[in-house]
Scaffold this motif. Sequence first.
Motif, PDB file in Angstrom:
ATOM      1  N   THR A   1      -0.183 135.248  41.570  1.00 15.04           N
ATOM      2  CA  THR A   1       0.565 136.162  40.716  1.00 15.04           C
ATOM      3  C   THR A   1       0.142 135.923  39.268  1.00 15.04           C
ATOM      4  O   THR A   1      -0.196 134.793  38.903  1.00 15.04           O
ATOM      5  CB  THR A   1       2.088 135.970  40.870  1.00 15.04           C
ATOM      6  OG1 THR A   1       2.781 136.841  39.975  1.00 15.04           O
ATOM      7  CG2 THR A   1       2.513 134.535  40.580  1.00 15.04           C
ATOM      8  N   PRO A   2       0.140 136.972  38.437  1.00 16.57           N
ATOM      9  CA  PRO A   2      -0.318 136.777  37.054  1.00 16.57           C
ATOM     10  C   PRO A   2       0.717 136.144  36.120  1.00 16.57           C
ATOM     11  O   PRO A   2       0.399 135.853  34.976  1.00 16.57           O
ATOM     12  CB  PRO A   2      -0.663 138.197  36.591  1.00 16.57           C
ATOM     13  CG  PRO A   2       0.116 139.093  37.477  1.00 16.57           C
ATOM     14  CD  PRO A   2       0.360 138.386  38.766  1.00 16.57           C
ATOM     15  N   THR A   3       1.939 135.938  36.597  1.00 18.67           N
ATOM     16  CA  THR A   3       2.994 135.499  35.676  1.00 18.67           C
ATOM     17  C   THR A   3       3.851 134.388  36.273  1.00 18.67           C
ATOM     18  O   THR A   3       3.869 134.176  37.485  1.00 18.67           O
ATOM     19  CB  THR A   3       3.894 136.697  35.295  1.00 18.67           C
ATOM     20  OG1 THR A   3       4.884 136.280  34.362  1.00 18.67           O
ATOM     21  CG2 THR A   3       4.578 137.276  36.523  1.00 18.67           C
ATOM     22  N   LYS A   4       4.556 133.676  35.402  1.00 21.15           N
ATOM     23  CA  LYS A   4       5.503 132.645  35.851  1.00 21.15           C
ATOM     24  C   LYS A   4       6.933 133.176  35.917  1.00 21.15           C
ATOM     25  O   LYS A   4       7.779 132.593  36.565  1.00 21.15           O
ATOM     26  CB  LYS A   4       5.469 131.451  34.889  1.00 21.15           C
ATOM     27  CG  LYS A   4       4.160 130.685  34.881  1.00 21.15           C
ATOM     28  CD  LYS A   4       4.234 129.518  33.924  1.00 21.15           C
ATOM     29  CE  LYS A   4       2.928 128.722  33.922  1.00 21.15           C
ATOM     30  NZ  LYS A   4       2.981 127.592  32.975  1.00 21.15           N
TER      31      LYS A   4
ATOM     32  N   GLY B   1       7.296 136.169  39.624  1.00 20.03           N
ATOM     33  CA  GLY B   1       6.636 135.055  38.963  1.00 20.03           C
ATOM     34  C   GLY B   1       6.640 133.838  39.871  1.00 20.03           C
ATOM     35  O   GLY B   1       7.321 133.808  40.899  1.00 20.03           O
ATOM     36  N   THR B   2       5.893 132.820  39.493  1.00 18.92           N
ATOM     37  CA  THR B   2       5.718 131.666  40.384  1.00 18.92           C
ATOM     38  C   THR B   2       7.033 130.961  40.711  1.00 18.92           C
ATOM     39  O   THR B   2       7.263 130.552  41.847  1.00 18.92           O
ATOM     40  CB  THR B   2       4.749 130.641  39.764  1.00 18.92           C
ATOM     41  OG1 THR B   2       5.141 130.371  38.420  1.00 18.92           O
ATOM     42  CG2 THR B   2       3.331 131.167  39.783  1.00 18.92           C
TER      43      THR B   2
ATOM     44  N   THR C   1      -0.206 130.777  39.755  1.00 20.05           N
ATOM     45  CA  THR C   1      -0.757 131.765  38.830  1.00 20.05           C
ATOM     46  C   THR C   1      -2.274 131.871  39.011  1.00 20.05           C
ATOM     47  O   THR C   1      -2.910 130.968  39.552  1.00 20.05           O
ATOM     48  CB  THR C   1      -0.470 131.388  37.369  1.00 20.05           C
ATOM     49  OG1 THR C   1      -1.083 130.124  37.096  1.00 20.05           O
ATOM     50  CG2 THR C   1       1.015 131.331  37.084  1.00 20.05           C
TER      51      THR C   1
ATOM     52  N   HIS D   1      -4.327 131.610  36.668  1.00 21.44           N
ATOM     53  CA  HIS D   1      -4.821 130.511  35.835  1.00 21.44           C
ATOM     54  C   HIS D   1      -4.936 129.234  36.661  1.00 21.44           C
ATOM     55  O   HIS D   1      -5.959 128.543  36.653  1.00 21.44           O
ATOM     56  CB  HIS D   1      -3.859 130.327  34.658  1.00 21.44           C
ATOM     57  CG  HIS D   1      -4.189 129.190  33.753  1.00 21.44           C
ATOM     58  ND1 HIS D   1      -5.023 129.327  32.678  1.00 21.44           N
ATOM     59  CD2 HIS D   1      -3.793 127.897  33.758  1.00 21.44           C
ATOM     60  CE1 HIS D   1      -5.127 128.166  32.056  1.00 21.44           C
ATOM     61  NE2 HIS D   1      -4.391 127.281  32.689  1.00 21.44           N
TER      62      HIS D   1
END
Length: 561
Positions: free
Chosen positions: A438-441, A446-447, A554, A556
Motif C-alpha cells: 500500500t502507498p500509505t501508512k 494504510g499499513t 508500504t 517504500h
Amino acid sequence: MRLAEVKGISKDRAYEIGEEFNEKWELWQIVGFLEKFGVSSNNSKKVYDVLGKDAVEKIQENPYILIDIVYGVDFNKIDRIALELGIPKNNDDRIRSGIKYALLVSSYNGNTCVKKENLEEFLSQNLEVTEEEIENNLINLKVQDEIILEEREDEGTWVYLFPMYKLEKNISERLIAINNSKNIKFMKSFEKDINSQEKILGIKLSEKQIEAINQINDNNVAIITGGPGTGKTTIIKVLLEIYKSHGRKVVLCAPTGRAAKKMSEATDEDAKTIHRLLEIGKIEDDKLHNIDVNITPIDADVIVIDEMSMVDSFLMNYIVKAIYLGSKVVLVGDSNQLPAVGPGSVLQDLIDSGKFATVALNQIFRQAAKSKIIVNSHNVNQGISFIGNEYNKDSLDDFFFINEQFQDKMLNQVLSLSNGRLKNYGNYDFFKNIQVLTPTKKGILGTKELNNSLQNELNPKSPEKLEKQYGQILFREGDRVMQIKNNYDIYWEKNSKIDYKTYENGTGIFNGELGRITKIDMQAKNIEIEFDDDKTAWYDFSELDELELAYAITIHKAQRK
C-alpha cells in the motif's frame, strides 16, 4: 553519612556510592540540561566526552555544536531554543548548521548532493536570512572542508557534504581501478564453456545473454540490466557453472535476505546478504562518519551482486573496499526499479557513466511472457497501458485489475483475496507467497489498519496462540513481521535448506528482513522468529520496537525486502 542510615548499606559502601556520585555529577547535570534539546542520555555521554566539563557553557554559547556531535538531533528544536537564548537569526553558526542539516535531510530522501540555487532558496525561506549571508557561509564551509562545491557544465553548481562527496569519489575511483587492473581471470575456452553449459542445462541462450556472459569474461567490471523475465538469473546460473568447472570461486550476494534466498533457490548455491558477506560489524547509524570503516576483503574470483538497484552509496562503498584488484565483479539489476532507499542511484549512475561494459536485456522469454505481471511491467516502463481483464472466477490470468471506488469495499477485496480466494488460480498461501503493498501508512487502507485487519482475518486470536502487547502493536504467534532497523548484535542460527547439513550461526538482522513469529516465551520474555532466509533469532521483549507487523507494508518498505 545519611546514606549509611539506609538499612543494608554499610558505611564503606555509602562512601563508595558517594564518590561515584560525585564523579558522575557533572555528566548527570549535562544529561538533564540536554533533555530539552531532545538529546538522549546515551548521546549526552558522547557530548560530555567531546566538550568536557564546560559542556553546558559551550552549548549555551552555541547550541548548534550539537548538530556536529549527535547524529539525528533535530535542528529545528535546537534552533528554537537557540533563538530563545537570544542568538540572532543571521548568526554564522546558525547558518552553517542549517546548511549542513539541509544537506543531511536531503540525503534521507536519497540525494547525495543538491543544486546550490535550490539550497539557497530553501535556506533563505526557512532560516529567514539573505542569500548573501548563506553564500558567505557556504564559502566558509568549503574552506573548512566541510562541504564541496562542484561546478558541472550546463548544470551549474552542486553542493555536497564532504563525506558524501568522498563516498562517491571512493566508489568511482575504486571501480575504475578494479576494471583497469589486469584481467587475470580471463578464460580462453569461454565460448566452448558456454556451449557446454547450454547442453548440460538444456537451454538455448539468446544473443544478448551470450553477449553478457562474454562481457564478463572480457572485463573485470560488467553490468547486466533488464526487466523481469529477460533472463538475468539464467546468466548467473551459467556463469556460476562455467567458473565452478574451472575450479574458480564465485560468490553470490544480494542486498536483502529475501533476494539472497531467491538467488540461492535459482542457482542451488549459497547466496549471502551483502552485510553477511562483508562481515560488517556494528556500524553506527551515523554512516557519514563511518565511510572509512575497515571491511573484510572478499575471497573470490568472481563476485555477483543481484538486485543492484537496491544498493545505495554507503553499501556500494563498503563493497568496493572489499574487492581485490584482479577479482571480477558482476552487477545485476533492473535500472527501471525504484532507486535505493538510501542516498545515491548507484546502478543507474554507473550505467549512465558509460565507463563499464553494460548489456541491457530486452527480450522477454516465452515462459515469462505467459505472465501478464511481467508483460505489464515492461508495458508500464514503455508508457503503454497495462493489459488484463477485471477479476473474474473463470480467468486463469496472474494479473487482475479490480476497480473499486469505496475504501470499505477495497478493504473487503484485500481480505478476501488474502484469505483463500486466490487458491482458485494456484497454490497461493498468504504466508508463503502473498504480500499486500500500500502507498500509505494512514487510513483503513494504510499499513496500520490493514495489518490489524489482516491479522484478525489470517491469524485470529486463539487460546493456543500466545500474545505480547508492545505499545500499540499486538504480536501473536504466527504473525508475519518485519525488522525495521539494523541490529548488528542480535544472535541467529540457521540450518541450510540446500543440503540440510550445514549449520551456521552469527549476528545481525537488518532493516527490511521479513519473518514469522514461531514462539512467544512469557517465562524467558522473548519472541522466536524464523526469517525468510531460514535464520532463527530471539528478541527480548525490550527489543520489540525493532519489529512491526508485515501483513501489509508500504511500497517504500517493499524496496528493503
